[in-house]
Design a protein around this motif. Structure first.
Motif, PDB file in Angstrom:
ATOM      1  N   GLU A  75       0.835  -1.199   0.000  1.00 59.91           N
ATOM      2  CA  GLU A  75       0.000   0.000   0.000  1.00 59.91           C
ATOM      3  C   GLU A  75       0.876   1.257   0.000  1.00 59.91           C
ATOM      4  O   GLU A  75       0.565   2.237  -0.666  1.00 59.91           O
ATOM      5  N   ASN A  76       1.966   1.220   0.758  1.00 57.43           N
ATOM      6  CA  ASN A  76       2.904   2.336   0.748  1.00 57.43           C
ATOM      7  C   ASN A  76       3.637   2.429  -0.588  1.00 57.43           C
ATOM      8  O   ASN A  76       3.920   3.518  -1.069  1.00 57.43           O
ATOM      9  N   VAL A  77       3.933   1.281  -1.187  1.00 57.77           N
ATOM     10  CA  VAL A  77       4.592   1.280  -2.497  1.00 57.77           C
ATOM     11  C   VAL A  77       3.715   2.013  -3.507  1.00 57.77           C
ATOM     12  O   VAL A  77       4.193   2.851  -4.264  1.00 57.77           O
ATOM     13  N   TYR A 107      10.099   0.216 -12.125  1.00 62.74           N
ATOM     14  CA  TYR A 107      11.424  -0.355 -12.378  1.00 62.74           C
ATOM     15  C   TYR A 107      12.562   0.461 -11.780  1.00 62.74           C
ATOM     16  O   TYR A 107      13.690  -0.025 -11.701  1.00 62.74           O
ATOM     17  N   ASN A 108      12.280   1.674 -11.357  1.00 67.50           N
ATOM     18  CA  ASN A 108      13.295   2.503 -10.703  1.00 67.50           C
ATOM     19  C   ASN A 108      13.049   2.648  -9.207  1.00 67.50           C
ATOM     20  O   ASN A 108      13.667   3.489  -8.562  1.00 67.50           O
ATOM     21  N   PHE A 109      12.174   1.828  -8.669  1.00 62.99           N
ATOM     22  CA  PHE A 109      11.872   1.892  -7.244  1.00 62.99           C
ATOM     23  C   PHE A 109      13.133   1.508  -6.466  1.00 62.99           C
ATOM     24  O   PHE A 109      13.790   0.519  -6.783  1.00 62.99           O
ATOM     25  N   LEU A 114      12.008  -0.169  -0.118  1.00 69.53           N
ATOM     26  CA  LEU A 114      11.314  -1.432   0.120  1.00 69.53           C
ATOM     27  C   LEU A 114      11.778  -2.071   1.431  1.00 69.53           C
ATOM     28  O   LEU A 114      10.967  -2.561   2.220  1.00 69.53           O
ATOM     29  N   GLN A 115      13.077  -2.035   1.669  1.00 70.93           N
ATOM     30  CA  GLN A 115      13.610  -2.608   2.905  1.00 70.93           C
ATOM     31  C   GLN A 115      13.073  -1.859   4.123  1.00 70.93           C
ATOM     32  O   GLN A 115      12.718  -2.478   5.132  1.00 70.93           O
ATOM     33  N   THR A 116      12.984  -0.538   4.043  1.00 69.62           N
ATOM     34  CA  THR A 116      12.439   0.260   5.148  1.00 69.62           C
ATOM     35  C   THR A 116      10.982  -0.108   5.410  1.00 69.62           C
ATOM     36  O   THR A 116      10.566  -0.259   6.557  1.00 69.62           O
ATOM     37  N   LEU A 117      10.211  -0.247   4.344  1.00 66.89           N
ATOM     38  CA  LEU A 117       8.803  -0.611   4.507  1.00 66.89           C
ATOM     39  C   LEU A 117       8.649  -1.976   5.163  1.00 66.89           C
ATOM     40  O   LEU A 117       7.832  -2.155   6.065  1.00 66.89           O
ATOM     41  N   ILE A 118       9.436  -2.924   4.725  1.00 66.86           N
ATOM     42  CA  ILE A 118       9.359  -4.274   5.286  1.00 66.86           C
ATOM     43  C   ILE A 118       9.813  -4.272   6.743  1.00 66.86           C
ATOM     44  O   ILE A 118       9.177  -4.884   7.603  1.00 66.86           O
ATOM     45  N   MET A 119      10.888  -3.539   7.042  1.00 66.91           N
ATOM     46  CA  MET A 119      11.390  -3.499   8.410  1.00 66.91           C
ATOM     47  C   MET A 119      10.404  -2.802   9.359  1.00 66.91           C
ATOM     48  O   MET A 119      10.397  -3.071  10.558  1.00 66.91           O
ATOM     49  N   THR A 140       2.805   6.741   5.263  1.00 64.58           N
ATOM     50  CA  THR A 140       3.770   6.563   4.189  1.00 64.58           C
ATOM     51  C   THR A 140       5.139   6.868   4.754  1.00 64.58           C
ATOM     52  O   THR A 140       5.372   7.911   5.309  1.00 64.58           O
ATOM     53  N   LEU A 141       6.031   5.906   4.595  1.00 65.21           N
ATOM     54  CA  LEU A 141       7.362   6.008   5.186  1.00 65.21           C
ATOM     55  C   LEU A 141       8.390   6.471   4.165  1.00 65.21           C
ATOM     56  O   LEU A 141       9.412   5.866   3.985  1.00 65.21           O
ATOM     57  N   TYR A 142       8.079   7.554   3.501  1.00 68.45           N
ATOM     58  CA  TYR A 142       8.998   8.027   2.473  1.00 68.45           C
ATOM     59  C   TYR A 142       9.219   9.504   2.624  1.00 68.45           C
ATOM     60  O   TYR A 142       8.384  10.251   2.958  1.00 68.45           O
TER      61      TYR A 142
END
Length: 142
Positions: A75-77, A107-109, A114-119, A140-142
């Motif tokens: 969802e954050n992605v 493709y440029n994500f 992604l690692q931050t979101l998973i962690m 949103t963690l960005y």
């Protein structure tokens, strides 16, 4: 994983077709034996036809609380990608132009995001438990 652009409003048969044509080949190509699938509790995801289909493919579905987007990193992605697609007031005058912008964002994500979101998932699960399952607004963690 390649993106699958879907046409029209989705329903249970179309969702099954999408999984059959895109998810199952992907899972087969990466050689994953036992894996679990996560989707939200939308009616097309939880229909009898969907359950029969997933059972026929021996796919285990994670039990998931309803209305809990903060527990699902994808969802954050989507939020981050949307910002990238429409950054600087981007507007699109063709479907192909929009698709190209979406593909570029995908493709440029950045792997680090992604690692931050998973962690962060562990904290979100803990927060959800502390709040008796009452979800908060999507963070949103960005």
């Amino acid at each position: 994983m390649d993106l699958a652009f879907l046409d029209g409003r989705q329903n249970s048969p179309k969702y099954i077709e999408t999984l059959e044509n895109h998810l199952m080949p992907f899972a087969g190509n990466i050689g994953v034996g036992n894996w679990e699938y996560q989707h939200d509790n939308a009616p097309i995801h939880t229909s009898i036809a969907m359950n029969i289909y997933l059972n026929s493919k021996s796919v285990t579905v994670l039990e998931w609380p309803p209305v809990s987007p903060e527990l699902n990193p994808i969802e954050n992605v989507w939020c981050i990608m949307s910002r990238k697609v429409y950054e600087k007031g981007g507007q699109f005058y063709s479907v192909n132009g929009l698709k190209r912008a979406i593909e570029s964002a995908w493709y440029n994500f950045e792997l680090e995001i992604l690692q931050t979101l998973i962690m962060s998932l562990e904290k979100h699960v803990y927060d959800d438990i502390l709040n008796n399952g009452k979800t908060k607004l999507l963070r949103t963690l960005y």
